[in-house]
Design a protein around this motif. Structure first.
Motif, PDB file in Angstrom:
ATOM      1  N   PRO A 235       0.745  -1.158   0.014  1.00  9.17           N
ATOM      2  CA  PRO A 235      -0.032  -0.075  -0.009  1.00  9.17           C
ATOM      3  C   PRO A 235       0.783   1.154  -0.064  1.00  9.17           C
ATOM      4  CG  PRO A 235      -0.828  -1.438   1.783  1.00  9.17           C
ATOM      5  CD  PRO A 235       0.630  -2.009   1.289  1.00  9.17           C
ATOM      6  N   VAL A 236       0.508   2.096  -0.901  1.00 11.45           N
ATOM      7  CA  VAL A 236       1.487   3.509  -0.674  1.00 11.45           C
ATOM      8  C   VAL A 236       0.679   4.842  -0.749  1.00 11.45           C
ATOM      9  CG1 VAL A 236       3.117   2.426  -2.154  1.00 11.45           C
ATOM     10  CG2 VAL A 236       1.089   3.493  -3.414  1.00 11.45           C
ATOM     11  N   HIS A 237       1.106   5.694  -0.527  1.00 16.97           N
ATOM     12  CA  HIS A 237       0.428   6.969  -0.291  1.00 16.97           C
ATOM     13  C   HIS A 237       1.366   8.060  -0.919  1.00 16.97           C
ATOM     14  CE1 HIS A 237      -1.134  10.479   1.970  1.00 16.97           C
ATOM     15  NE2 HIS A 237       0.078  10.641   2.512  1.00 16.97           N
ATOM     16  N   ILE A 238       0.883   8.878  -1.663  1.00 22.69           N
ATOM     17  CA  ILE A 238       1.374  10.045  -2.275  1.00 22.69           C
ATOM     18  C   ILE A 238       1.187  11.245  -1.615  1.00 22.69           C
ATOM     19  CG2 ILE A 238       1.719  11.567  -4.207  1.00 22.69           C
ATOM     20  CD1 ILE A 238       2.536   8.573  -4.761  1.00 22.69           C
ATOM     21  N   CYS A 239       2.340  11.790  -1.177  1.00 25.24           N
ATOM     22  CA  CYS A 239       2.165  13.121   0.000  1.00 25.24           C
ATOM     23  C   CYS A 239       2.091  14.361  -0.849  1.00 25.24           C
ATOM     24  CB  CYS A 239       3.582  13.367   0.778  1.00 25.24           C
ATOM     25  SG  CYS A 239       3.607  11.990   2.188  1.00 25.24           S
ATOM     26  N   HIS A 240       1.555  15.392  -0.238  1.00 28.50           N
ATOM     27  CA  HIS A 240       1.309  16.723  -0.842  1.00 28.50           C
ATOM     28  C   HIS A 240       1.423  16.743  -2.406  1.00 28.50           C
ATOM     29  CE1 HIS A 240       5.634  16.029  -0.791  1.00 28.50           C
ATOM     30  NE2 HIS A 240       5.651  16.709   0.348  1.00 28.50           N
ATOM     31  N   LEU A 241       0.300  16.198  -3.075  1.00 32.70           N
ATOM     32  CA  LEU A 241       0.223  16.293  -4.396  1.00 32.70           C
ATOM     33  C   LEU A 241      -0.005  17.765  -4.969  1.00 32.70           C
ATOM     34  CD1 LEU A 241      -0.286  14.586  -7.006  1.00 32.70           C
ATOM     35  CD2 LEU A 241      -2.517  15.059  -6.635  1.00 32.70           C
ATOM     36  N   SER A 242       0.476  18.482  -6.027  1.00 30.40           N
ATOM     37  CA  SER A 242       0.531  19.490  -6.556  1.00 30.40           C
ATOM     38  C   SER A 242      -0.039  19.564  -7.844  1.00 30.40           C
ATOM     39  CB  SER A 242       1.758  20.460  -6.278  1.00 30.40           C
ATOM     40  OG  SER A 242       2.519  20.042  -7.402  1.00 30.40           O
ATOM     41  N   ILE A 243      -0.121  18.506  -8.554  1.00 31.76           N
ATOM     42  CA  ILE A 243      -0.613  18.524  -9.925  1.00 31.76           C
ATOM     43  C   ILE A 243      -1.948  17.695 -10.298  1.00 31.76           C
ATOM     44  CG2 ILE A 243       1.703  19.226 -10.851  1.00 31.76           C
ATOM     45  CD1 ILE A 243       2.079  16.048 -11.355  1.00 31.76           C
ATOM     46  N   PRO A 244      -2.775  18.219 -10.897  1.00 29.45           N
ATOM     47  CA  PRO A 244      -3.886  17.451 -11.596  1.00 29.45           C
ATOM     48  C   PRO A 244      -3.395  16.140 -12.547  1.00 29.45           C
ATOM     49  CG  PRO A 244      -3.808  19.501 -12.758  1.00 29.45           C
ATOM     50  CD  PRO A 244      -2.733  19.574 -11.648  1.00 29.45           C
TER      51      PRO A 244
END
Length: 462
Positions: A235-244
């Motif tokens: 399982p993974v998690h992407i932090c502080h996404l800034s792009i659509p």
């Protein structure tokens, strides 16, 4: 007739899938009854007429800077009080402090530090770096919510991971039953573009900051993470996404069966490098602020549920660190304070201007995070039996943010929220049924906050 410790009357409760006008009874720190009877009594009654009662916000991405040598920027006493004033009842703190959370000893040190002074509850990320690999299992059993890694430079005490190292760490974290999380920017792209700009003698500015950390550096890192997650089953998690584009890649990966969630931050929805250009290094964050157009498109993914939760990435720096004596802003640190302004600002923008319902924004600020990181059903929702973690908000009251009145240590007035008019006022914040912030004052004693161990991280994620 029932009797409670606290009765919140006449409020609009923000539940998991609707709003409901009902009284709320609290006993022994938990929600005992939704929809109390007219004859019910309590030791104390709070009148919430005209108030929305939200589940307390959970910050999935907080940097307290404490313990360690950087606590002059922020510490648990200051950050927890500022968080309470901004509607947060639980902070999930990042591990890249000095020392990082790499084993039980460093975790216990951090728990003790927070436990002595915090007025809100707290959980912890473990370090997703190679020297922590042999301790991942014990940290997971001790309640670490997930394990944070960088694909870009994070300094000598917190080395980034190369591609095979990511695969190796994912396998370790998967075996421990945890979640692997990432600051996703491609190191090679960012390093090379920065080198070219510096060698060309270009002076740093906010637009150039975005150009040397372009959208495709973030997208490339995200796509690699998703590939490796599919391969390892971690399982993974992407932090502080800034792009659509990253949100779209995550959505498509979910459709392929990848276990992935994604977080973004208020500043990527509220600010951009065009409107905030003149703030210079005070708007320098990583990943960078994007264009107005990308920021606006990101809202579509938040509203449709493709973005799971909002963190603050609260990272305060005093003015002298952001403004080096030689004015070489390439060397200014990336980060900004936001923990007392981010949540009410997003309530204002999402509800008043973007057409979101209160329970829709509550999902991404409370419910989804609690589910993903093993805090639900104790945290994240107004439901009988849950901790009475609540934020009372007047969605009609407008106020102006001023760093002068912030409870953060860093009271620099040059950051993006300064002077912002916000139509959403937190009138009270309750942690386990106790008002810790009420009528503009901290009401709880130091050390009221408790460590909340993650139980089954990822078990109720999307």
């Amino acid at each position: 007739m029932e009797r409670y410790d606290l009765l919140i009357k006449n409020g609009t409760l923000v539940l998991e899938d609707c709003c409901r006008q009902a009284d709320l009874g609290i006993r022994d720190g938990r929600i005992a009854k939704i929809g109390c009877g007219p004859s019910d009594q309590a030791e104390r009654v709070m009148d919430a007429t005209g108030i929305h009662v939200f589940p307390g916000a959970i910050d999935t991405h907080c940097h307290t800077m404490d313990p360690g040598s950087l606590s002059f920027r922020e510490d648990w006493a200051s950050v927890s009080r500022a968080a309470a004033s901004g509607g947060f009842t639980c902070l999930i703190d990042m591990p890249n402090i000095d020392p990082p959370i790499v084993n039980l000893e460093t975790l216990e040190f951090k728990k003790e530090t927070a436990g002595n002074t915090s007025v809100v509850d707290f959980a912890f990320w473990g370090a997703g770096i190679l020297r922590a690999a042999s301790h991942v299992g014990e940290l997971r059993r001790a309640g670490c919510a997930a394990f944070k890694a960088f694909t870009s430079d994070a300094g000598p005490s917190y080395p980034s991971l190369g591609n095979q190292e990511i695969v190796d760490m994912m396998e370790v974290v998967r075996e421990a039953g945890g979640i692997m999380a990432f600051h996703a920017e491609d190191l090679e792209i960012v390093t090379e573009l920065t080198r070219r700009a510096v060698e060309a003698g270009r002076s740093w500015n906010l637009r150039l900051h975005e150009q040397v950390r372009p959208y495709y550096a973030e997208l490339q890192a995200i796509q690699s993470i998703l590939l490796f997650a599919a391969h390892t089953g971690c399982p993974v998690h992407i932090c502080h996404l800034s792009i659509p584009e990253g949100a779209q890649a995550v959505r498509e990966a979910r459709e392929r069966g990848v276990d992935v969630t994604v977080e973004s931050c208020a500043h990527y929805f509220l600010f951009n490098y065009e409107d905030q250009y003149n703030l210079g290094p005070f708007a320098k964050i990583m990943p960078p602020l994007r264009s107005r157009e990308r920021s606006d498109r990101l809202w579509d993914y938040l509203k449709c549920g493709a973005i799971d939760y909002l963190g603050t990435d609260h990272g305060p720096y005093p003015e002298h660190e952001k403004m080096p004596a030689d004015h070489n802003y390439w060397n200014s640190p990336g980060g900004a304070p936001s923990i007392d302004a981010a949540w009410p600002s997003m309530l204002d923008e999402a509800i008043h201007r973007r057409g979101m319902k209160p329970w829709e924004i509550a999902r991404v600020t409370s419910l989804n995070a609690a589910r993903r990181f093993g805090l639900y059903p104790q945290k994240g929702s107004i439901r009988e039996g849950a901790d009475a973690d609540l934020a009372l908000v007047n969605l009609d009251e407008t106020w102006t943010y001023s760093a002068e009145h912030s409870l953060c240590k860093t009271k620099c007035p040059r950051y993006a929220y300064e002077g912002r008019s916000i139509q959403a006022k937190v009138t009270a914040t309750l942690v386990r049924g106790t008002p810790v912030w009420e009528n503009g004052q901290i009401r709880a004693e130091s050390g009221y906050g408790r460590f909340v161990p993650s139980k089954t991280a990822g078990g109720e994620g999307k």
